[in-house]
Structures are given as structure tokens and as C-alpha cells.
Design an enzyme around this catalytic site. Sequence first.
Site, mmCIF file in Angstrom:
data_model
loop_
_atom_site.group_PDB
_atom_site.id
_atom_site.type_symbol
_atom_site.label_atom_id
_atom_site.label_comp_id
_atom_site.label_asym_id
_atom_site.label_seq_id
_atom_site.Cartn_x
_atom_site.Cartn_y
_atom_site.Cartn_z
ATOM 1 N N SER A 179 1.315 -1.202 0.145
ATOM 2 C CA SER A 179 0.223 0.117 -0.090
ATOM 3 C C SER A 179 1.001 1.422 -0.207
ATOM 4 O O SER A 179 -0.121 2.484 0.268
ATOM 5 C CB SER A 179 -0.655 0.191 1.390
ATOM 6 O OG SER A 179 -0.235 -0.556 2.703
ATOM 7 N N ASP A 223 -1.670 8.898 7.858
ATOM 8 C CA ASP A 223 -3.279 8.139 8.422
ATOM 9 C C ASP A 223 -2.515 7.260 9.008
ATOM 10 O O ASP A 223 -1.059 7.218 9.724
ATOM 11 C CB ASP A 223 -4.177 6.765 6.933
ATOM 12 C CG ASP A 223 -3.319 5.929 6.882
ATOM 13 O OD1 ASP A 223 -2.154 5.828 6.806
ATOM 14 O OD2 ASP A 223 -3.646 5.585 5.256
ATOM 15 N N HIS A 244 0.456 5.163 6.852
ATOM 16 C CA HIS A 244 0.818 5.501 5.487
ATOM 17 C C HIS A 244 1.639 6.711 5.811
ATOM 18 O O HIS A 244 0.721 7.599 5.798
ATOM 19 C CB HIS A 244 0.456 5.522 4.712
ATOM 20 C CG HIS A 244 -0.206 4.145 4.039
ATOM 21 N ND1 HIS A 244 -1.793 3.862 4.519
ATOM 22 C CD2 HIS A 244 0.324 3.146 3.522
ATOM 23 C CE1 HIS A 244 -2.193 2.166 4.282
ATOM 24 N NE2 HIS A 244 -0.461 2.305 4.342
#
Length: 372
Positions: A38, A335, A338
Amino acid sequence: MDSKASALLVLIAFMLAVADGSDGGGGALGASYIFGDSLVDAGNNNFLPTLSKADIKPNGIDFKASGGKPTGRYTNGRTIGDIVGEELGQGHYAMPFLDPNTTGEVILYGVNYASGGGGIMNATGRIFVNRLSMDIQIDYFNITRQQIDKLLGASKAREHIMKKSIFSITIGSNDFLNNYLLPVLSMGARVSQSPDAFVDDLISHLRSQLTRLYQLDARKFIIGNVGPIGCIPYQRTINQLNENECVALPNELALRYNSKLKNLVAQLNDNLPGANFVHANVYDLVMELITNYDKYGFTTASKACCGNGGQYAGIIPCGPTSSLCNDREKHVFWDPYHPSEAANVLIAKQLLQGDPKYVSPMTLRELRDLNL
């Protein structure tokens, strides 16, 4: 001239540059092929039935190319892969492999295979139901590789892949966070495997995966190590730590893996003729931003800009009901997991032309300009 006509001209110019064997001018990067999780997913998970998605607001709020709409990137703006591609002169962001529009000449600018929740091990990320493991990502590159042959012919295709393309690998965090350290799914494995045995397993699998890419003509590689995963807002929140504390075990596991990864990169440079593997010391880079955040213009390296739950907004992922900070450029973390675009910019800058303690044995600009 409308945008479609302009894009067509860019494609034609690019094709002519490839056809005559030049580099597209000014040392421009021919293509960027991105593998990972991600941290660099550009939207592949949008096309999967998965619990790991970033296709909802306010993700992408600062991503200019989409007008601030979510694209599936797990940050407020560009990923490190996006920024590096831009800075190296790539003419187009690498498109997600699973996007139906990733076809034809656009693949010559690069393709993004990364997937939120993906890992080196195929079992990693099972909690998300679906994700692309590193093995599957390489399977997909094999499809792209055959498409490039059809577009350019075998000889030019090989030259394009070997000389003009960079292969970026950012993977490994989920193998700890969503595999080895996740008791519900990994209890059996953790009983039977010591941390060192698990790390050895990861390195063995990654060695095979990178060798497979080499056999598909990849020659220029950038391999990122695992960052300080014990310092992310999620870990700090659930463990109720002070602002300057990190969770010891995840960081210790990351450091064990990183030590062996550095050795692997050196071995591959010695044993695969013509290959150039660059090691990106993401752990120390991110730890520098976390430790000395104020020096880089940040006001916090512990609290998520977008999230909910606990002292550091680190429990519930970013979504429409999340609290959202007003000073996004002042947060190291977007977040619970990340980095923000602002942090990604600083990380990318070091990889492009930074200190040898962060990127070795050469910078990404030097790797791009290397004549094989």
C-alpha cells in the site's frame, strides 16, 4: 489543443524515441515498473474485492492529477513511486496493472503492480480477503513483458526493459504487520518459526522473486527495506505509548530483516551479471523524519492526519467520517499506517540524490543514467 490530442503527441514522441534507441531526451526515464504494497499502490486494489482500499475520500485530496479525487493511493497525494517517476523524467504515472485502461503504448511508461495488503509471502494479508502477493505481481509483469514484445519487437523490447526501465520494489511491512505479528492468523507459524527463521524464509522467497524478474530482463532495481513499523500511529495508539516512544518488537523484526536484505542486495549485485541493485534504507530515512520532525517543518510525527481512535487517531483507517487535520503538510503520517505526501517528497528526494547511508551503491538519478 485538447488533452487527448496532447497525450497522443506525447505518446508518438515517446514511441519514436524508443524506436531510434534514444532515451527520450535529457536522460528521461523510459519506464517505471513498481512492485509492492500500500505504500506504492496506485489503485490496483480498486479492482479487487478486498477489505484494503483507499478509493474513498479524503484519500487523494491533494493528488493534483485527479483533481483531489481518490485514486486508490493510500495517502493524501503522490506516493514515493509517483514522485520518483516525475523527477526522473517519466512522461506518465505508472498505471495500475488491473485498470482496464492499462493497455497499448501506455505500458511503455511503466506499470504499477503494487497492492495494499500484499507481501513477499503468499499468505500475507489474508485478513483483507484479496490482495496481490509479490509472486502474483511478477506473474502480471510477465504478461506486460509479452505485451511489450508485441509492441516493439523482441530486440527493442529487451533494450527498453534492460536499459531504460527501473524496477522498484517496496514490500515486506505486511509480512510482519499482517502475517507474523497477527496472532489470529499466524499463531501456528509463530509457534513453529523463530523470528530468524521467518526472516530467512522472507529473504529466500524475495531472492527467488528478484531473480525471476532478472530472468524477464529487468536489470535496474531499487529495493526498499522495511521502515520503522513500530512507530506508526496505529502501533503507538494501540500500545498507548508516549509521543517519542515506538513499539520495540516490530522494529526489532524490521531491523533483523533489513540486515539480511542488505546482504541479499550485495549478493545479487555480485551474482547476476549486468544487474544493478540499489538499496534504499527506508528505515533510517523515516526514523530521521520521526525523530527530528520539527527540523523538516512538521509539527507531529505521531498523530495521523486522517483517522480516528485513541490519542494518535491511529485505530480506524482514513475515510469520510474520519477526523481530518487542516495542516496536512505538517504531518509525517497521513493515516494510521502511511506517510503523507510531504513525507514522501522528502524520502523520494533522498533516494534521487541523497546520502549514501540512505541510498547505495548509487542514487536513482545515477541508476537511470547508467549505460548497460
